[in-house]
Design a protein around this motif. Structure first.
Motif, short mmCIF file in Angstrom:
data_model
loop_
_atom_site.label_atom_id
_atom_site.label_comp_id
_atom_site.label_asym_id
_atom_site.label_seq_id
_atom_site.Cartn_x
_atom_site.Cartn_y
_atom_site.Cartn_z
N GLY A 165 -41.79 28.18 9.54
CA GLY A 165 -41.49 27.04 8.68
C GLY A 165 -42.73 26.54 7.96
N THR A 166 -43.82 26.49 8.68
CA THR A 166 -45.08 26.02 8.09
C THR A 166 -45.53 26.95 6.96
OG1 THR A 166 -45.70 25.10 10.24
CG2 THR A 166 -47.48 25.41 8.63
N LEU A 167 -45.46 28.26 7.23
CA LEU A 167 -45.84 29.24 6.21
C LEU A 167 -44.93 29.16 4.99
CD1 LEU A 167 -46.51 32.33 8.52
CD2 LEU A 167 -48.23 31.08 7.18
N LEU A 168 -43.65 28.99 5.27
CA LEU A 168 -42.67 28.97 4.19
C LEU A 168 -42.87 27.73 3.31
CD1 LEU A 168 -40.36 30.97 3.59
CD2 LEU A 168 -38.80 29.25 4.45
N ARG A 169 -43.13 26.58 3.96
CA ARG A 169 -43.34 25.35 3.21
C ARG A 169 -44.59 25.46 2.34
NH1 ARG A 169 -42.25 20.39 6.66
NH2 ARG A 169 -43.57 21.61 8.02
N ARG A 170 -45.62 26.04 2.91
CA ARG A 170 -46.85 26.22 2.13
C ARG A 170 -46.58 27.06 0.88
NH1 ARG A 170 -51.21 28.82 5.74
NH2 ARG A 170 -50.68 26.99 6.98
N PHE A 171 -45.79 28.12 1.07
CA PHE A 171 -45.44 29.00 -0.04
C PHE A 171 -44.63 28.24 -1.10
CE2 PHE A 171 -42.75 32.01 -2.27
CZ PHE A 171 -43.55 33.13 -2.46
N ALA A 172 -43.66 27.44 -0.64
CA ALA A 172 -42.80 26.68 -1.57
C ALA A 172 -43.62 25.69 -2.38
CB ALA A 172 -41.70 25.95 -0.79
N VAL A 173 -44.56 25.03 -1.73
CA VAL A 173 -45.42 24.06 -2.42
C VAL A 173 -46.30 24.79 -3.44
CG1 VAL A 173 -47.31 22.41 -2.12
CG2 VAL A 173 -45.41 22.45 -0.47
N GLU A 174 -46.92 25.86 -2.97
CA GLU A 174 -47.86 26.59 -3.82
C GLU A 174 -47.19 27.16 -5.08
OE1 GLU A 174 -50.47 30.69 -3.44
OE2 GLU A 174 -49.89 29.66 -1.58
N HIS A 175 -45.97 27.71 -4.90
CA HIS A 175 -45.29 28.34 -6.03
C HIS A 175 -44.33 27.39 -6.74
CE1 HIS A 175 -46.81 31.84 -3.85
NE2 HIS A 175 -46.82 32.43 -5.02
N ALA A 180 -38.71 23.37 0.43
CA ALA A 180 -38.78 22.83 -0.93
C ALA A 180 -40.23 22.52 -1.30
CB ALA A 180 -37.94 21.56 -1.03
N PRO A 181 -40.52 22.50 -2.60
CA PRO A 181 -41.90 22.19 -3.04
C PRO A 181 -42.33 20.78 -2.64
CG PRO A 181 -40.60 23.10 -4.84
CD PRO A 181 -39.65 22.86 -3.72
N ASP A 182 -41.36 19.90 -2.36
CA ASP A 182 -41.73 18.54 -1.94
C ASP A 182 -41.91 18.44 -0.42
OD1 ASP A 182 -39.17 18.62 -0.90
OD2 ASP A 182 -38.34 17.14 -2.28
N GLY A 183 -41.89 19.56 0.27
CA GLY A 183 -42.18 19.56 1.69
C GLY A 183 -40.97 19.57 2.60
N ARG A 184 -39.80 19.35 2.06
CA ARG A 184 -38.61 19.39 2.92
C ARG A 184 -38.40 20.81 3.48
NH1 ARG A 184 -34.01 16.90 -0.77
NH2 ARG A 184 -35.38 17.80 -2.36
N LEU A 185 -37.84 20.86 4.65
CA LEU A 185 -37.62 22.15 5.32
C LEU A 185 -36.32 22.06 6.11
CD1 LEU A 185 -38.96 24.94 6.10
CD2 LEU A 185 -39.93 23.75 8.07
N ALA A 186 -35.50 23.07 6.03
CA ALA A 186 -34.24 23.05 6.78
C ALA A 186 -33.99 24.39 7.44
CB ALA A 186 -33.08 22.71 5.86
N ALA A 187 -33.28 24.35 8.54
CA ALA A 187 -32.83 25.56 9.23
C ALA A 187 -31.31 25.56 9.25
CB ALA A 187 -33.38 25.61 10.65
N ARG A 239 -23.85 23.81 9.80
CA ARG A 239 -24.88 23.68 10.85
C ARG A 239 -26.27 23.72 10.22
NH1 ARG A 239 -24.22 27.74 15.48
NH2 ARG A 239 -25.78 26.35 16.37
N CYS A 240 -26.58 22.64 9.53
CA CYS A 240 -27.86 22.54 8.82
C CYS A 240 -28.71 21.48 9.48
CB CYS A 240 -27.57 22.17 7.37
SG CYS A 240 -29.05 21.93 6.38
N GLU A 241 -29.95 21.83 9.83
CA GLU A 241 -30.85 20.89 10.49
C GLU A 241 -32.09 20.69 9.63
OE1 GLU A 241 -33.53 20.70 14.61
OE2 GLU A 241 -32.49 22.54 14.01
N LEU A 242 -32.35 19.42 9.32
CA LEU A 242 -33.59 19.13 8.60
C LEU A 242 -34.75 19.15 9.59
CD1 LEU A 242 -32.68 16.34 6.04
CD2 LEU A 242 -33.56 18.64 5.58
N LEU A 243 -35.76 19.93 9.28
CA LEU A 243 -36.88 20.07 10.22
C LEU A 243 -38.03 19.14 9.88
CD1 LEU A 243 -36.98 23.94 10.69
CD2 LEU A 243 -35.85 22.23 12.10
N SER A 244 -37.98 18.52 8.75
CA SER A 244 -39.05 17.59 8.38
C SER A 244 -38.59 16.75 7.20
CB SER A 244 -40.31 18.35 7.99
OG SER A 244 -40.03 19.21 6.91
#
Lengths: 277, 277, 277
Positions: free
Chosen positions: A155-165, A180-187, A272-277
């Motif tokens: 999740g951390t890697l993916l969020r970094r990628f989303a923000v960067e791109h 998401a580029p704004d830092g949101r993350l879901a599973a 079954r969607c969970e917001l992780l941050s």
């Protein structure tokens, strides 16, 4: 995430035209899934018409499943026009890592077209993120899997990628992760194991993401979460309906069928969607 | 021939990646059949990536159902790389005889790529063997049929061809005949008449042969006999499961379904393979 | 119009080879529908073989659903050869109006190949007839619909077009209208609303029209009326057979199935064709 049923209903009400530059292997399934959802697919990969078709459409899918020189050119033309018109663009880098052509085309599309959505499997994403992967062709490699153990790190890697791109990045598998580029993350924990036994599960999901993005352009992260839930739920419904002796061909039909035959409540109840941050 | 169940199980255990350069008409069915078998298809016909994709795959299918200049070039590149790597190559000369482009491309692939497996219908094979035939497009002509009366003569011709070209040669129809370069010859009596009413029955069989060859490279004749039995059995199972009102589209789905839903015992019990020499 | 059952039976008896230069999205469905009808499809879009394949076929379909430079060239070559051999040619101008490439190619094919049959939706036809329309991509626009109110006016325009271009002109929708160069005009009221929710309903109909035209070349208007009735009836049968939870993918299979599983009487009893003049 309020509701995948709302997004599903919005697609049915808006009938967005979705321009698909996609592979010939699963184009039929993508078209039928979009029609089942109430969207209007147009498969058009000629470079001469790329800009016009994008213009009359509401969103664009760039799927590199079967590339050639002409379709690559069409992807860049359509992508540039979509950017100009602020249409949502979904990039599906099918098989990135399997060949230089695929990896390089995917990276070039990512950097030059700036799609607002990247949707792929975990191995493809790792290839694009240069975090190292092995290629299993167009399927995800087992060692790349998102698991309860590595989900935090991924999740951390993916969020970094989303923000960067600057793009909503969705990696699908047993657990789908969306950043998401704004830092949101879901599973997302919807879905069924048979989905990986059907060609085009990912292609259909990408096409469906483009329809959802067209229906909910003001919040693409939400649109993508809803799209992934609904696709997974369609897989669950397909599996539950499977009769003895039926296998992946029938599963595919039942999965597409679900999009047209389920109601708003079906989607809501199973999400079954969970917001992780 | 020991067992088509063993070969079927070996494919499920090894998950071979099968590189398919194939026609766009039936690519989806071929991919789903391979996935149903536990193999991993990759449809890739761009010349730029042909060698890389062949390299990461375990076997290669060259199917000339819808040819164009680019895919022909990709076939020769992929074929040369497969030869270098000793990967099994299946040539399916769809519609050989229907046009010079098809006949000449098929012959050139046969002579330059030296595929270790040729799989086709009887009319296509006659075209390549210069024994004279008429073309019914992509379907076998009625007068070319293998019958109990001419099976001896046909077997002799087929064996001669297999020896001469050093490739396992499989001709499918009501009775399938399979000849090996070492002189072995088999007749398979599995199958159902509805298979010829489904587009891509032959294409799917070729893709499946490539998966079996990848799983049993040490005895391609055995792999091919098993592949043909299993395909025929899948057709029998599909036919038996057909409900009133169902036709060839449902038959197709049920045939693909069978590969994923049957167990090893199903294949063993129904296998009708006779060694003729 | 005597009977769509007779035309259906003639196709089963004659097994016409139908040369399809068509899009990759729905080629599989078109091939299976033709096989289900007893016809023999050959999908071949390489320019090098266009003339040979047309020569061995009984009729030709030119479907512009996914165009590129090569397939356009193949269409003109095949069309010229078909004209020379007096083979029926069906033009399906998929998405005319959605791009200049599509509109111009369709008009050029209409004016240079002189197909004896034009089959399309109402928006595509309006584009070609220059009567003004808006494009909804490959689907008909709602405001273009043929209704009980405008059917008289539309029929007059369609007949004028058919006479002017010397081709049987069939516009399909909720009500199908078919006009002949000799002034005959018919309305077909078979069909089901779900047909517009399946990709390739129109493509399949065009392919099927080509098979019927090959079986009844002496009266193409009759062949087309029968073809449209049968297609609509297949849709009705598919709808009636739909189980709970089934949607457009199953509907598609059931529609194709119907062509192989219904008898002559089924077609006769349900035919809703009205001669308007």
């Amino acid at each position: 995430v309020k509701s995948c049923g709302n997004v599903w209903r919005a697609v049915r009400e808006l009938h967005p035209i979705v321009h698909c530059i996609t592979n010939y292997v699963t184009a039929n399934d993508c078209a039928n899934l979009l029609l089942g959802c109430g969207a209007s697919p147009i498969m058009a990969d000629a470079v001469e018409e790329a800009e016009e078709i994008t213009t009359l459409s509401a969103s664009l899918v760039l799927n590199i499943g079967t590339l050639n020189g002409d379709t690559i050119a069409a992807m860049f033309r359509a992508g540039a026009k979509a950017a100009e018109l602020h249409h949502p663009v979904v990039l599906d880098p099918v098989g990135a890592g399997a060949s230089a052509l695929r990896t390089e085309t995917a990276l070039k599309l990512l950097h030059e077209v700036h799609p607002c959505i990247l949707r792929c499997n975990i191995s493809e994403w790792k290839m694009l993120a240069h975090t190292g992967s092995v290629s299993r062709g167009v399927d995800a490699a087992d060692i790349d899997r998102v698991t309860p153990e590595n989900i935090g790190e991924m999740g951390t890697l993916l969020r970094r990628f989303a923000v960067e791109h600057g793009c909503v990045t969705a990696v699908s598998g047993e657990i789908d992760l969306i950043a998401a580029p704004d830092g949101r993350l879901a599973a997302i924990r919807n879905g069924d194991a048979m989905m990986s036994g059907v060609t085009g599960s990912g292609c259909m999901l990408s096409a469906w993401c483009a329809a959802c993005a067209a229906a909910e352009p003001q919040d693409l992260f939400h649109a993508l979460c809803a799209a992934h839930c609904a696709m997974g739920i369609a897989g669950e419904i397909a599996r539950r309906g499977l009769l003895p002796g039926e296998g992946n061909a029938s599963f595919r039909n039942r999965m597409i069928d679900a999009f047209g035959s389920c109601g708003k409540e079906d989607w809501e109840a199973r999400c079954r969607c969970e917001l992780l941050s």
